[in-house]
Scaffold this active site. Structure first.
Site, PDB file in Angstrom:
ATOM      1  N   SER A  27       0.800  -1.226   0.000  1.00  0.00           N
ATOM      2  CA  SER A  27       0.000   0.000   0.000  1.00  0.00           C
ATOM      3  C   SER A  27       0.830   1.273   0.000  1.00  0.00           C
ATOM      4  CB  SER A  27      -0.939   0.002   1.209  1.00  0.00           C
ATOM      5  OG  SER A  27      -0.189   0.005   2.411  1.00  0.00           O
ATOM      6  N   LYS A  47      -6.571   3.464   8.762  1.00  0.00           N
ATOM      7  CA  LYS A  47      -5.681   4.490   8.216  1.00  0.00           C
ATOM      8  C   LYS A  47      -6.298   5.885   8.331  1.00  0.00           C
ATOM      9  CE  LYS A  47      -3.487   1.274   5.007  1.00  0.00           C
ATOM     10  NZ  LYS A  47      -3.290   0.863   3.605  1.00  0.00           N
TER      11      LYS A  47
END
Length: 1058
Positions: free
Chosen positions: A930, A973
């Site tokens: 990511s 996140k």
């Protein structure tokens, strides 16, 4: 062997008593006048030594087939000459009692002695005198022989060479028998030959090595030099006659001897035939010049592969019979013998036999024999017993024997003590058992109580009648009860069957608790126990609503996945409380044994059912809520795979007939609501994960933590510290500072620890501020009221009254604010929300997901060498990156070079730059795809020398063609981005649904920018850039690098001149 009556009397009578018996004429005339003459002649052989006693030892020799031929000559002179070896016939003054040869008598060797000179009538000892005699003359002749020629068996006084027989573990002592087993065929043959030749004498010597088991001596160092001269009284086959080459020999030691010379066995490589065949004849001249070698009685053994030794006799040193020391030691030995005899019956019998065999009748007259007896019957160490054997000084021998005997007394006392303790315990148990049986019998006769087994069976049947057992279970129950009725209580199977019936009747067959499907009640319970987590609460309410419509919630397996401290276990408790179900929790973290899930077989000792059956027994309902904690950390060992055992347990299609190994009957678990918890789903086996409905619990944001702390954590901590009635206030700003500077993790467990610590510090401060005087008076009042309840137990004071809490005065006030917070929890761990307040070129904030929640992940890029038109490109990576992340770095570097070459070809940065890429916090392992767009942006930021907005964070996987792919953990996140002060979050467009599902409190103040291609990211963070601008950036970078290079050269030159 049946002896004549007169000799049976001789066993206990001295010669003084024997002679009157022999002189009774009526006894000899009326009872067997001459019938035993031939029998006695073939049985005994007496020497000329005066007969004083007839010890028991001699009878032992007679009874054990002594190999010495005992021939008592009772015949006339004509018969004795032909049968007696070296003995003259009767009839002369000296011929009847003289022995002219020292050879031993043997039935196999004919007589070779000198013939007698006949009787007074002219006989020559050859049996030629045949004149008849009257019966009275024969009687007179018999009495004369009995009185004058009675003698002991002839034992050679000097026997210079004997067969050496090594003895293991214990030496032999003169006068005491010992049986030895001989396994060597050569030694066995030699012993048989000795018995055949009438020379049954060997030397017995103790081996120094206790573990050595040999029948020959190859080295004099193998044995002690002092041994005993022994007579073989009898031999018989060993091992029941199965081994022809071995035999058991009974040895009777006569005296002590010492080895002077060892004649070892024949060499291993030489056979007997070779040695015998060696020339033994010499010329007459040589024979005449050489002195003849002495010939021993054992010379024939030189042809056998045995050990021969030349020995000498050892005689005891003379001593004074009136020596007080000897008499004192002898008295002490006798006293010790008496003590041992009272403790050990075996010693008592041996002492009695020794006393009967004593010729002197008084042990003080023969102290040497007493010492030998003490050593012979004791179980001392071999070296100690050998020292007794080697002692020729009587006083020294007595002292060593006393030492050995004292140790034997200590062992006997210890043995007696242990025996008495065991007997006492056994007697106590037997007495208790006897009394209990009597009590049972009395109660049974009076009808007060039935038999224990019958009462137990009745109890099981009563419990079974209250349960709704299925038919198959009821059948098993009846069989087990019937088996129990026919078993004895002492049988081992009785306890196994009883325990099984106990478990079978404690499972709540058909017993269920009423369920509450009230939505309002469930909402109230969930809101009271948890703050936030609205999506989780909605899912639980949906679950309850379906259960209300269907009437049951069976067939659902929930799994809460989230970081530690977010309330997974407490949510399970809240669900149980909302549904009014019983709650049971067990953890499978690190579990490696299948039996913990499926139970043990009943054949094992200590077998038990599995955790699920134990849960049903404890909650006593068929429909509890069972929470299986840490399902992602389940282990796997040699006892099986527990995760595979959970497949049956957590499968709605199978758990309606769950089979536990211990119970061995189907159990319906379809009514049980299973809730599992895990931190990650990666380690959960796919088949197991497929059976569960996963509900993700993300971490808490700052405002949620503040609310949780104010509503739940602070009141709980205040009560646990005993400050619920005190004026102690934790201010709101202090909680916010605590969350921001000390507790940034996703959960609230660490926040709870810090709040508990704050209130403990406050409690200590209050107690110190009150002072000792007021506290002492309060304690004094408590002590006065509790005195009557106190007792003494093992010297310590105990009380049944609980300690009264201390009353804190109302004027005491403690306030915790952001300013004095560090006095309670120490200095802050974080001083700012971001690592960079202003990011330099090449630094970009990324976002990462961890098991603890989300976190900010910076990516840094910089030049590691001077940039010039001739420099070579390179890329180095650090920061403990995983394999996937290293691949993302390579992809981002390749894509950045491709983008610059495609859109800004005049910028040669990546063709000349040596770049170093780093992810901070190098001690933390990092992996995952990511961070692709974050790394590409960092490299382009360095190439364009353009800084990014520090409030921008991004996440997304990058491909070589610039596509941005979907990633996981958007909620975590986003929470991490908001915690770090981020205002703009760039994420893959494929994660738009995840973004839209985020609660409004998380998205508040956070702008989401979904992207599907990196060009969108480039335009958003760098804005529109022309080729001319990028070219100027490249030229300015070259110019600045060249200036720096020239400055460094000038500095180096000046330094060199200096």
């Amino acid at each position: 062997m049946n002896l004549p009556k007169v000799f049976r009397h001789a066993k206990i009578l001295s010669v003084g008593n024997l002679k009157p018996v022999f002189k009774q004429p009526h006894t000899l005339l009326l009872i067997q006048p001459l019938r035993n003459e031939t029998y006695l002649r073939n049985t005994f052989n007496w020497n000329k030594q005066p007969f004083s006693t007839y010890p028991q030892v001699f009878y032992g020799l007679k009874s054990k087939s002594c190999t010495v031929n005992h021939n008592l000559d009772l015949s006339e002179g004509s018969d004795s000459g032909s049968k007696n070896n070296g003995q003259q016939g009767e009839g002369g003054d000296s011929g009847g009692n003289q022995n002219n040869s020292n050879n031993s008598n043997n039935a196999d060797n004919p007589g070779n002695g000198n013939k007698g000179d006949g009787s007074g009538k002219g006989g020559d000892g050859s049996g030629d005198n045949t004149s008849p005699r009257s019966p009275f003359e024969n009687i007179h002749r018999t009495l004369h022989i009995l009185e004058t020629t009675l003698q002991r068996p002839s034992i050679p006084e000097v026997y210079p060479q004997v067969l050496a027989l090594p003895i293991a573990r214990r030496p032999l002592f003169p006068g005491f028998y010992k049986a030895v087993v001989i396994k060597d065929p050569h030694v066995t043959a030699a012993v048989k030959e000795l018995m055949k030749r009438g020379q049954p004498y060997v030397g017995a010597f103790l081996l120094k090595d206790e573990e050595l088991d040999v029948d020959t001596i190859t080295d004099i160092a193998q044995v002690y030099k002092v041994g005993v001269f022994s007579q073989i009284t009898s031999v018989f086959p060993a091992n029941g006659g199965h081994d022809e080459n071995s035999l058991t020999a009974v040895l009777y030691p006569h005296r002590r001897i010492r080895i002077n010379e060892l004649l070892p066995p024949l060499p291993a490589n030489a056979s007997e035939a070779e040695i015998i065949s060696q020339p033994v004849q010499q010329t007459s001249e040589t024979s005449a010049n050489k002195e003849p070698e002495p010939q021993y009685a054992t010379s024939f053994l030189e042809d056998y592969n045995v050990s021969l030794v030349n020995v000498e006799n050892l005689n005891d040193e003379q001593y004074n019979r009136k020596n007080q020391v000897i008499r004192a030691i002898t008295s002490e030995i006798v006293a010790v013998f008496k003590d041992i005899a009272t403790l050990n019956p075996l010693f008592r019998d041996q002492i009695a036999n020794f006393s009967m065999s004593q010729s002197a009748g008084n042990v003080f007259e023969e102290p040497a024999k007493l010492a030998d007896f003490a050593a012979a019957v004791s179980t001392g160490e071999p070296n100690e017993l050998q020292e007794v054997l080697e002692s020729l000084v009587i006083e020294e021998r007595l002292q060593k024997a006393l030492l050995v005997l004292k140790k034997e007394l200590v062992n006997a006392q210890l043995q007696s003590k242990i025996s008495k303790e065991v007997e006492s315990k056994i007697a106590k148990r037997q007495r208790e058992y006897y009394l209990m049986e009597q009590l049972k019998g009395i109660k049974k006769e009076l009808g007060i109580e039935s038999d224990g087994k019958d009462k137990l069976i009745e109890k099981f049947k009563e419990k079974a009648d209250k349960l709704a057992m299925p038919d198959n279970v009821k059948k098993v129950f009846d069989e087990e009860v019937n088996k129990l009725a026919h078993l004895e209580p002492a049988a081992s199977e009785f306890n196994v069957t009883r325990n099984y019936l106990d478990w079978l009747t404690q499972i709540p067959w058909g017993q269920s608790s009423p369920e509450n499907y009230n939505i309002k009640h469930a909402m109230k319970v969930l809101d009271d126990d948890h703050y936030g987590l609205q999506d989780v609460k909605d899912r639980i309410l949906e679950f309850i609503a379906v259960g209300k419509l269907r009437g049951t919630v069976e067939g659902k397996i929930l799994c809460f996945v989230g970081p530690p401290g977010v309330g997974k276990t407490s949510i399970g408790k809240s669900i149980a409380r909302a549904l009014s179900r019983q709650f049971y929790r067990f953890s499978v973290g690190g579990l490696t044994d299948v039996a913990e899930i499926k139970g043990h077989r009943r054949t094992y000792v200590g077998a038990m059912p599995g955790k699920v059956v134990q849960a049903l027994k404890k909650v006593q309902t068929e429909n509890p809520l069972i929470l299986i904690d840490e399902v992602d950390k389940i282990g796997r060992g040699h006892q099986g795979d527990p995760s595979s055992a959970l497949l049956e347990l957590l499968d709605p299609e199978q758990n309606s007939s769950f089979l536990d190994h211990y119970m061995d009957v189907p159990i319906n678990l379809s009514k049980v609501l299973f809730v599992c918890t895990a931190n990650v789903v990666d380690t959960i086996p796919v088949p197991l994960l497929d059976r569960m409905e996963v509900i993700h619990l993300s971490g808490y944001v700052a405002d949620e933590k503040v609310a949780i702390a104010s509503k739940y954590l602070v009141p709980t901590a205040k009560e646990m510290a005993g400050l619920q009635n005190s004026d102690v206030q934790l201010q709101q700003d202090a909680i916010e500072t605590l969350i921001r500077s000390y507790c940034r993790e996703s959960g609230v467990r660490n926040l709870k620890k810090h709040i508990d610590k704050i209130y403990r510090k406050a409690a200590l401060k209050i107690v110190r501020d009150i002072g000792d005087e007021e506290l002492a008076s309060e304690e004094l009042d408590n002590v006065e009221t509790e005195t009557s309840e106190k007792t003494k137990t093992n010297g310590a004071t105990t009380t049944t009254e609980p300690r009264k809490p201390l009353n804190v005065p109302s004027n005491i006030h403690v306030g915790i604010t952001a300013e004095n917070l560090k006095d309670y929890v120490g200095p802050p761990l974080w001083h700012s929300d971001r690592l960079y307040d202003k990011t330099p070129p090449g630094v970009v904030m990324g976002l990462a997901w961890t098991s603890m929640g989300g976190s900010a992940l910076y990516v840094e890029s910089t030049l590691d060498s001077i940039l010039s038109t001739t420099s070579k490109p390179s890329l180095s990576k650090t920061g403990q990156l995983g394999d996937v992340m290293k691949e993302s770095t390579t992809i981002a570097y390749t894509f950045a070079k491709s983008l610059m070459a495609r859109q800004y070809p005049e910028n040669k940065f990546f063709e000349r730059a040596s770049i170093h890429l780093h992810a901070p916090e190098g001690a933390t392992p990092k992996d995952g795809p990511s961070a692709g767009i974050t790394m590409a942006t960092s490299l382009l930021s360095l190439a364009l020398s353009k800084s990014l907005d520090p409030t921008i964070a991004m996440t997304g996987e990058l491909t070589l063609t610039g596509k941005v792919l979907k990633v996981g953990g958007i909620r975590e996140k986003a929470v991490a981005a908001k915690r770090s002060g981020v205002s703009t979050l760039i994420f893959p467009k494929a994660n738009t649904n995840d973004w839209e599902e985020l609660p409004e409190n998380i998205k508040e103040g956070l702008t989401g920018v979904p992207v599907s291609d990196y060009d969108e990211v480039f335009n958003f963070v760098f804005g529109p850039l022309s080729k001319e601008q990028v070219k100027q950036v490249w030229e300015s970078m070259l110019a600045s690098q060249s200036v720096e290079s020239e400055d460094k050269k000038e500095v180096a030159e000046i330094t060199g001149q200096l």
